[in-house]
Design an enzyme around this catalytic site. Structure first.
Site, PDB file in Angstrom:
ATOM      1  CG  HIS A 123      -1.255  -1.265  -7.490  1.00 55.64           C
ATOM      2  ND1 HIS A 123      -0.446  -0.257  -7.987  1.00 55.64           N
ATOM      3  CD2 HIS A 123      -2.514  -0.920  -7.800  1.00 55.64           C
ATOM      4  CE1 HIS A 123      -1.203   0.650  -8.578  1.00 55.64           C
ATOM      5  NE2 HIS A 123      -2.462   0.272  -8.486  1.00 55.64           N
TER       6      HIS A 123
ATOM      7  NE  ARG B  40      -3.160   8.295  -7.375  1.00 55.63           N
ATOM      8  CZ  ARG B  40      -3.542   7.020  -7.486  1.00 55.63           C
ATOM      9  NH1 ARG B  40      -2.729   6.126  -8.014  1.00 55.63           N
ATOM     10  NH2 ARG B  40      -4.719   6.643  -7.077  1.00 55.63           N
TER      11      ARG B  40
ATOM     12  CD  GLU C 113      -5.395  -5.230  -8.697  1.00 56.47           C
ATOM     13  OE1 GLU C 113      -5.798  -4.717  -9.767  1.00 56.47           O
ATOM     14  OE2 GLU C 113      -5.039  -4.557  -7.734  1.00 56.47           O
TER      15      GLU C 113
ATOM     16  NE  ARG D 242      -8.147  -2.328  -4.450  1.00 54.01           N
ATOM     17  CZ  ARG D 242      -7.984  -1.157  -5.032  1.00 54.01           C
ATOM     18  NH1 ARG D 242      -8.990  -0.536  -5.599  1.00 54.01           N
ATOM     19  NH2 ARG D 242      -6.794  -0.598  -5.059  1.00 54.01           N
TER      20      ARG D 242
ATOM     21  CG  ASN E  39     -12.399  -2.240  -6.037  1.00 58.60           C
ATOM     22  OD1 ASN E  39     -12.343  -1.336  -5.193  1.00 58.60           O
ATOM     23  ND2 ASN E  39     -11.528  -2.346  -7.028  1.00 58.60           N
TER      24      ASN E  39
END
Ligand code: AMP
Length: 399
Positions: free
Chosen positions: A179, A240, A384, A90, A7
């Site tokens: 996601h 965010r 994940e 990823r 990733n």
């Protein structure tokens, strides 16, 4: 069979070596501060850990160190790189091109480049990591697993913004969602855990971490999700802003004499609960501060919970009902009080939280609603990396 999962971020690279048969994580770690002074490799295999500062002027050198440590006599997990049968990467943004994971050939890399406009912070880093791995292990198959792919089933009614249609036609401006691997995994695990048929179920998955998104999963398919063209849309997050009136951009640009990029940077990196609290993006810090009487930490936590609950409510409408709500990721799996605050807003659904079970559920799967709750609420740890490894395995085993 061992699969390496990579990733790549702009200045970091996380990895896990997974035995796909036993699902065991043989080794994992992170290369941090790539391109910067003080780059560091943190690695763990079984009960052995090591941290070492090594120069990493680019991703290729970082991956070189990862291969070295994975085969190290003392800290490694394998004897030779031949024991890695495939590498799963990823990949953040697949635009409208990738509806599932793919073998990473040159065409795929070219198409990912085309999508870089849509994810300028993420896709270039993913591509750099992928190319570096291909150079170092040219005979090992590589697979790209996209964050956006699970949301490819979202219909136009949910993905179109109410902006001039030409923006979609010319520039592909629409909701994509992120996601995806997490929402996919958690929705399936939740159905399995609760004895629901995934093909006949309505599940809302709440991935609440530093980046957070909610997904409406109907009959196993994503039909709506809170993140949009970029990960900035949706609920308030660690740093965010989530949803806001776009007019704020112009207002602040004028008032603070900033350009669009500078305002967006603030909305991505200095907003969310960090922005409101003026303190931290970490919910552990916020809880501590609130307990010490910090009012801004208190309101930041409430804004977060309120926004999550509003999205859950809107997805009950989108699916015309809900069987289960699942919490996952750092906050969803661990922040007991935030889960409680979210569920308080959902009384209208006949949802009842079992407070004792909730308090005792940290980082593990559990049903945290009472037996007579009309909707099941559960905590379901996400994974994940395992989804990336499984997708990679599924693709390479057909080669
Ligand atoms: P993630 O992005 O999934 O790794 O989640 C990271 C975030 O989870 C952190 O920034 C914290 O806000 C939150 N978190 C992690 N552990 C805990 C905990 N024990 N209690 C409360 N929040 C936590």
């Amino acid at each position: 069979m061992n699969i390496l999962v990579i990733n790549c971020g702009s200045s970091s690279l996380k990895y896990q070596l997974i035995n796909i048969n036993s699902e065991e994580v043989l080794a994992q770690g992170i290369c941090d501060r790539i391109y910067l002074e003080g780059s560091i490799l943190k690695h763990k295999a079984k009960d052995k850990k090591i941290e070492k500062q090594v120069p990493m002027p680019d991703h290729k050198s970082a991956i070189g160190y990862v291969f070295e440590i994975l085969t190290d006599g003392e800290y490694g997990a394998i004897k030779s790189l031949d024991e890695i049968k495939a590498i799963g990467h990823r990949a953040v943004h697949g635009g409208e091109y990738f509806r599932s994971s793919v073998l990473a050939d040159d065409n795929v890399i070219e198409t990912m480049r085309e999508c870089s406009d849509l994810a300028p912070l993420h896709n270039p880093a993913n591509i750099t990591g992928l190319i570096a791995c291909k150079e170092l292990m040219p005979d090992t198959p590589m697979v790209c697993v996209f964050d956006t792919a699970f949301h490819a089933t979202i219909e136009p009614v949910a993905y179109l913004y109410a902006t001039p249609y030409e923006w979609y036609e010319k520039y592909k401006v629409r909701k994509y969602g992120f996601h995806g691997t997490s929402h996919y995994y958690v929705s399936r695990k939740t159905a399995e855990f609760l004895g629901l048929d995934i093909n006949n179920s309505k599940i809302i998955t709440c991935h609440l971490g530093n980046g957070s998104s909610i997904c409406a999963v109907k009959n196993g398919k994503s039909i709506d999700t809170s993140m949009g063209l970029s990960p900035l849309e949706g609920i308030a997050m660690g740093t965010r802003s989530g949803d806001l009136d776009p007019a704020v951009l112009q207002h602040i640009a004028k008032k603070e004499n900033l350009n669009i990029d500078e305002v967006l940077n603030i909305l991505n990196k200095k907003s969310g609960v960090l922005g409101i609290s003026k303190l931290s993006s970490d919910f552990r810090d916020l809880l501590k501060a609130e307990n010490e009487g910090n009012e801004l930490a208190k309101i930041a936590r409430r804004v977060f919970a309120y926004r999550v609950a509003k999205y859950i409510g809107s997805y009950v409408v989108a699916m015309n009902g809900v069987d289960a709500i699942a919490f996952c990721a750092g906050i969803g799996e661990n922040a007991v009080y935030i889960r409680g605050m979210i569920v308080e807003h959902l009384e209208f659904l006949g949802v009842k939280l079992d407070k004792d079970i909730n308090i005792n559920t940290i980082g593990k799967a559990a049903i945290i609603s009472t037996q007579d709750s009309k909707v099941k609420i559960c905590v379901m740890p996400t994974n994940e990396e395992l989804v990336i490894a499984q997708d990679t395995f599924n693709i390479v085993s057909k080669l």
